[in-house]
Design a protein around this motif. Sequence first.
Motif, PDB file in Angstrom:
ATOM      1  N   VAL A 166      12.648  19.154 -42.427  1.00  0.00           N
ATOM      2  CA  VAL A 166      13.900  19.451 -41.723  1.00  0.00           C
ATOM      3  C   VAL A 166      13.567  20.505 -40.689  1.00  0.00           C
ATOM      4  O   VAL A 166      13.031  21.564 -41.037  1.00  0.00           O
ATOM      5  CB  VAL A 166      14.980  19.970 -42.692  1.00  0.00           C
ATOM      6  CG1 VAL A 166      16.230  20.368 -41.923  1.00  0.00           C
ATOM      7  CG2 VAL A 166      15.302  18.912 -43.745  1.00  0.00           C
ATOM      8  N   PRO A 167      13.819  20.267 -39.411  1.00  0.00           N
ATOM      9  CA  PRO A 167      13.448  21.235 -38.370  1.00  0.00           C
ATOM     10  C   PRO A 167      13.962  22.640 -38.669  1.00  0.00           C
ATOM     11  O   PRO A 167      15.066  22.831 -39.192  1.00  0.00           O
ATOM     12  CB  PRO A 167      14.092  20.650 -37.114  1.00  0.00           C
ATOM     13  CG  PRO A 167      14.120  19.180 -37.368  1.00  0.00           C
ATOM     14  CD  PRO A 167      14.415  19.046 -38.842  1.00  0.00           C
ATOM     15  N   PHE A 168      13.135  23.622 -38.337  1.00  0.00           N
ATOM     16  CA  PHE A 168      13.452  25.015 -38.661  1.00  0.00           C
ATOM     17  C   PHE A 168      14.649  25.539 -37.875  1.00  0.00           C
ATOM     18  O   PHE A 168      15.245  26.543 -38.229  1.00  0.00           O
ATOM     19  CB  PHE A 168      12.230  25.905 -38.416  1.00  0.00           C
ATOM     20  CG  PHE A 168      11.820  26.026 -36.966  1.00  0.00           C
ATOM     21  CD1 PHE A 168      12.283  27.080 -36.194  1.00  0.00           C
ATOM     22  CD2 PHE A 168      10.985  25.086 -36.377  1.00  0.00           C
ATOM     23  CE1 PHE A 168      11.906  27.208 -34.856  1.00  0.00           C
ATOM     24  CE2 PHE A 168      10.603  25.201 -35.048  1.00  0.00           C
ATOM     25  CZ  PHE A 168      11.066  26.251 -34.279  1.00  0.00           C
ATOM     26  N   VAL A 169      15.000  24.881 -36.783  1.00  0.00           N
ATOM     27  CA  VAL A 169      16.170  25.255 -36.002  1.00  0.00           C
ATOM     28  C   VAL A 169      16.926  23.976 -35.653  1.00  0.00           C
ATOM     29  O   VAL A 169      16.328  22.930 -35.375  1.00  0.00           O
ATOM     30  CB  VAL A 169      15.754  26.023 -34.713  1.00  0.00           C
ATOM     31  CG1 VAL A 169      14.884  25.165 -33.810  1.00  0.00           C
ATOM     32  CG2 VAL A 169      16.962  26.539 -33.957  1.00  0.00           C
ATOM     33  N   ALA A 170      18.248  24.041 -35.725  1.00  0.00           N
ATOM     34  CA  ALA A 170      19.057  22.828 -35.566  1.00  0.00           C
ATOM     35  C   ALA A 170      19.091  22.324 -34.131  1.00  0.00           C
ATOM     36  O   ALA A 170      19.037  21.114 -33.888  1.00  0.00           O
ATOM     37  CB  ALA A 170      20.478  23.074 -36.071  1.00  0.00           C
ATOM     38  N   GLU A 171      19.199  23.236 -33.182  1.00  0.00           N
ATOM     39  CA  GLU A 171      19.255  22.809 -31.789  1.00  0.00           C
ATOM     40  C   GLU A 171      18.629  23.843 -30.874  1.00  0.00           C
ATOM     41  O   GLU A 171      18.468  25.005 -31.237  1.00  0.00           O
ATOM     42  CB  GLU A 171      20.694  22.523 -31.356  1.00  0.00           C
ATOM     43  CG  GLU A 171      21.624  23.730 -31.399  1.00  0.00           C
ATOM     44  CD  GLU A 171      23.016  23.382 -30.885  1.00  0.00           C
ATOM     45  OE1 GLU A 171      23.541  24.141 -30.037  1.00  0.00           O
ATOM     46  OE2 GLU A 171      23.568  22.364 -31.332  1.00  0.00           O
ATOM     47  N   TYR A 172      18.262  23.379 -29.689  1.00  0.00           N
ATOM     48  CA  TYR A 172      17.650  24.244 -28.687  1.00  0.00           C
ATOM     49  C   TYR A 172      18.303  23.958 -27.348  1.00  0.00           C
ATOM     50  O   TYR A 172      18.236  22.819 -26.843  1.00  0.00           O
ATOM     51  CB  TYR A 172      16.135  23.988 -28.612  1.00  0.00           C
ATOM     52  CG  TYR A 172      15.416  24.777 -27.546  1.00  0.00           C
ATOM     53  CD1 TYR A 172      15.122  26.123 -27.735  1.00  0.00           C
ATOM     54  CD2 TYR A 172      15.035  24.172 -26.344  1.00  0.00           C
ATOM     55  CE1 TYR A 172      14.454  26.856 -26.770  1.00  0.00           C
ATOM     56  CE2 TYR A 172      14.367  24.902 -25.370  1.00  0.00           C
ATOM     57  CZ  TYR A 172      14.080  26.239 -25.583  1.00  0.00           C
ATOM     58  OH  TYR A 172      13.427  26.966 -24.615  1.00  0.00           O
ATOM     59  N   LYS A 173      18.991  24.952 -26.815  1.00  0.00           N
ATOM     60  CA  LYS A 173      19.702  24.824 -25.555  1.00  0.00           C
ATOM     61  C   LYS A 173      20.630  23.617 -25.533  1.00  0.00           C
ATOM     62  O   LYS A 173      20.672  22.826 -24.582  1.00  0.00           O
ATOM     63  CB  LYS A 173      18.707  24.763 -24.380  1.00  0.00           C
ATOM     64  CG  LYS A 173      17.931  26.051 -24.173  1.00  0.00           C
ATOM     65  CD  LYS A 173      17.069  26.000 -22.924  1.00  0.00           C
ATOM     66  CE  LYS A 173      16.368  27.351 -22.702  1.00  0.00           C
ATOM     67  NZ  LYS A 173      15.527  27.345 -21.483  1.00  0.00           N
ATOM     68  N   GLY A 174      21.346  23.469 -26.652  1.00  0.00           N
ATOM     69  CA  GLY A 174      22.340  22.411 -26.746  1.00  0.00           C
ATOM     70  C   GLY A 174      21.815  21.055 -27.136  1.00  0.00           C
ATOM     71  O   GLY A 174      22.587  20.101 -27.290  1.00  0.00           O
ATOM     72  N   VAL A 175      20.492  20.923 -27.330  1.00  0.00           N
ATOM     73  CA  VAL A 175      19.895  19.645 -27.697  1.00  0.00           C
ATOM     74  C   VAL A 175      19.461  19.700 -29.164  1.00  0.00           C
ATOM     75  O   VAL A 175      18.833  20.671 -29.594  1.00  0.00           O
ATOM     76  CB  VAL A 175      18.683  19.315 -26.805  1.00  0.00           C
ATOM     77  CG1 VAL A 175      18.060  17.979 -27.219  1.00  0.00           C
ATOM     78  CG2 VAL A 175      19.099  19.292 -25.352  1.00  0.00           C
ATOM     79  N   THR A 176      19.813  18.676 -29.932  1.00  0.00           N
ATOM     80  CA  THR A 176      19.439  18.624 -31.342  1.00  0.00           C
ATOM     81  C   THR A 176      17.924  18.539 -31.494  1.00  0.00           C
ATOM     82  O   THR A 176      17.266  17.745 -30.820  1.00  0.00           O
ATOM     83  CB  THR A 176      20.090  17.412 -32.031  1.00  0.00           C
ATOM     84  OG1 THR A 176      21.518  17.527 -31.924  1.00  0.00           O
ATOM     85  CG2 THR A 176      19.698  17.338 -33.500  1.00  0.00           C
ATOM     86  N   VAL A 177      17.381  19.355 -32.377  1.00  0.00           N
ATOM     87  CA  VAL A 177      15.935  19.376 -32.619  1.00  0.00           C
ATOM     88  C   VAL A 177      15.583  18.313 -33.650  1.00  0.00           C
ATOM     89  O   VAL A 177      16.226  18.205 -34.703  1.00  0.00           O
ATOM     90  CB  VAL A 177      15.471  20.765 -33.082  1.00  0.00           C
ATOM     91  CG1 VAL A 177      13.982  20.753 -33.407  1.00  0.00           C
ATOM     92  CG2 VAL A 177      15.766  21.806 -32.011  1.00  0.00           C
ATOM     93  N   GLU A 178      14.558  17.510 -33.366  1.00  0.00           N
ATOM     94  CA  GLU A 178      14.106  16.447 -34.259  1.00  0.00           C
ATOM     95  C   GLU A 178      12.812  16.852 -34.955  1.00  0.00           C
ATOM     96  O   GLU A 178      12.060  17.701 -34.469  1.00  0.00           O
ATOM     97  CB  GLU A 178      13.846  15.163 -33.458  1.00  0.00           C
ATOM     98  CG  GLU A 178      14.989  14.705 -32.579  1.00  0.00           C
ATOM     99  CD  GLU A 178      14.553  13.556 -31.690  1.00  0.00           C
ATOM    100  OE1 GLU A 178      13.716  12.732 -32.128  1.00  0.00           O
ATOM    101  OE2 GLU A 178      15.031  13.488 -30.546  1.00  0.00           O
ATOM    102  N   CYS A 179      12.542  16.207 -36.106  1.00  0.00           N
ATOM    103  CA  CYS A 179      11.232  16.349 -36.727  1.00  0.00           C
ATOM    104  C   CYS A 179      10.215  15.544 -35.917  1.00  0.00           C
ATOM    105  O   CYS A 179      10.590  14.727 -35.067  1.00  0.00           O
ATOM    106  CB  CYS A 179      11.266  15.877 -38.175  1.00  0.00           C
ATOM    107  SG  CYS A 179      11.808  14.158 -38.387  1.00  0.00           S
ATOM    108  N   ALA A 180       8.952  15.783 -36.158  1.00  0.00           N
ATOM    109  CA  ALA A 180       7.893  15.130 -35.377  1.00  0.00           C
ATOM    110  C   ALA A 180       7.629  13.722 -35.907  1.00  0.00           C
ATOM    111  O   ALA A 180       7.148  13.557 -37.028  1.00  0.00           O
ATOM    112  CB  ALA A 180       6.618  15.962 -35.432  1.00  0.00           C
ATOM    113  N   PRO A 181       7.910  12.684 -35.112  1.00  0.00           N
ATOM    114  CA  PRO A 181       7.660  11.307 -35.566  1.00  0.00           C
ATOM    115  C   PRO A 181       6.174  10.985 -35.525  1.00  0.00           C
ATOM    116  O   PRO A 181       5.409  11.629 -34.808  1.00  0.00           O
ATOM    117  CB  PRO A 181       8.443  10.473 -34.556  1.00  0.00           C
ATOM    118  CG  PRO A 181       8.451  11.297 -33.311  1.00  0.00           C
ATOM    119  CD  PRO A 181       8.504  12.724 -33.771  1.00  0.00           C
TER     120      PRO A 181
END
Length: 281
Positions: A166-181
């Motif tokens: 689960v990404p350590f931060v939910a969003e960055y500058k309004g963009v949802t943070v994803e895990c690394a595919p």
Amino acid sequence: MNALPGRLRPHLAALRALLVFTAVLGVLYPLAITAVAQVPGLNDHADGSYVSADGRRVGSELIGQPFTDAEGNPLKQYFQGRPSAAGDGYDPTATSASNLGPEDVIDRGGEQKSLLSMVCTRSKEIGELNGVDGSRPYCTRSGVGAVLSVQAARVISVNEPCPVAVPFVAEYKGVTVECAPPGLDPRAGTIVPIRGSAPAEPAVPADAVTASGSGLDPHISVAYADLQMRRVAEARGVPVRTVQKLVGGATTGRALGFMGQPVVNVLQLNIALDKAAPYRG
């Protein structure tokens, strides 16, 4: 007697030079250096600075060693040394550093962690072992590098692979943070390390999470020894002041009185512990 043919004279001269230099540099010089090395005050270092306990050699003052169980877990009753990148750890036949630099922040998959993630993982584990906060700037709570890849329409936590992370931060500058595919090329975006809220001065000192240049350093900083004192004292059932006194006895001051910092020899300290406060576990 007939003189040697002209074409043989250079070869004879070369042979004489070979014999002379072999005798001087291959025999006399090594014998002279060996003799000097046996002068009192130098002989201990020249012979390897071996350390003995209970009548047997247990190591060298000059080379670190692990104090772990068969699975590689640190033994709580002993002080732990620095990490080592020499072979499988403290291997004098493979002395080396990791050769990773401060810009190495992206994991390469599997067991190939970046320098940042290695530092983060070590700090987290050492914090848990010694009952302190192991957090550091630019590290996630899970113990990997807190690094994002900011791409055109995506933001990816590059060191937290899908699907388990689960990404350590939910969003960055309004963009949802994803895990690394799988198969992600993080370099396709802008690499952004995230500092986080960890203290500027971590509780776990730098030498506890970074290997020395040789991978053989037998010493730790006084700060790292102080961090471990309470854990060792509790494991051995003795007062902290008893362990503190032994730490002082294994501490060496600055070289020549002004170079470097005081350091603690881990092997000497652990031998002193076994004599003064035997482990009863």
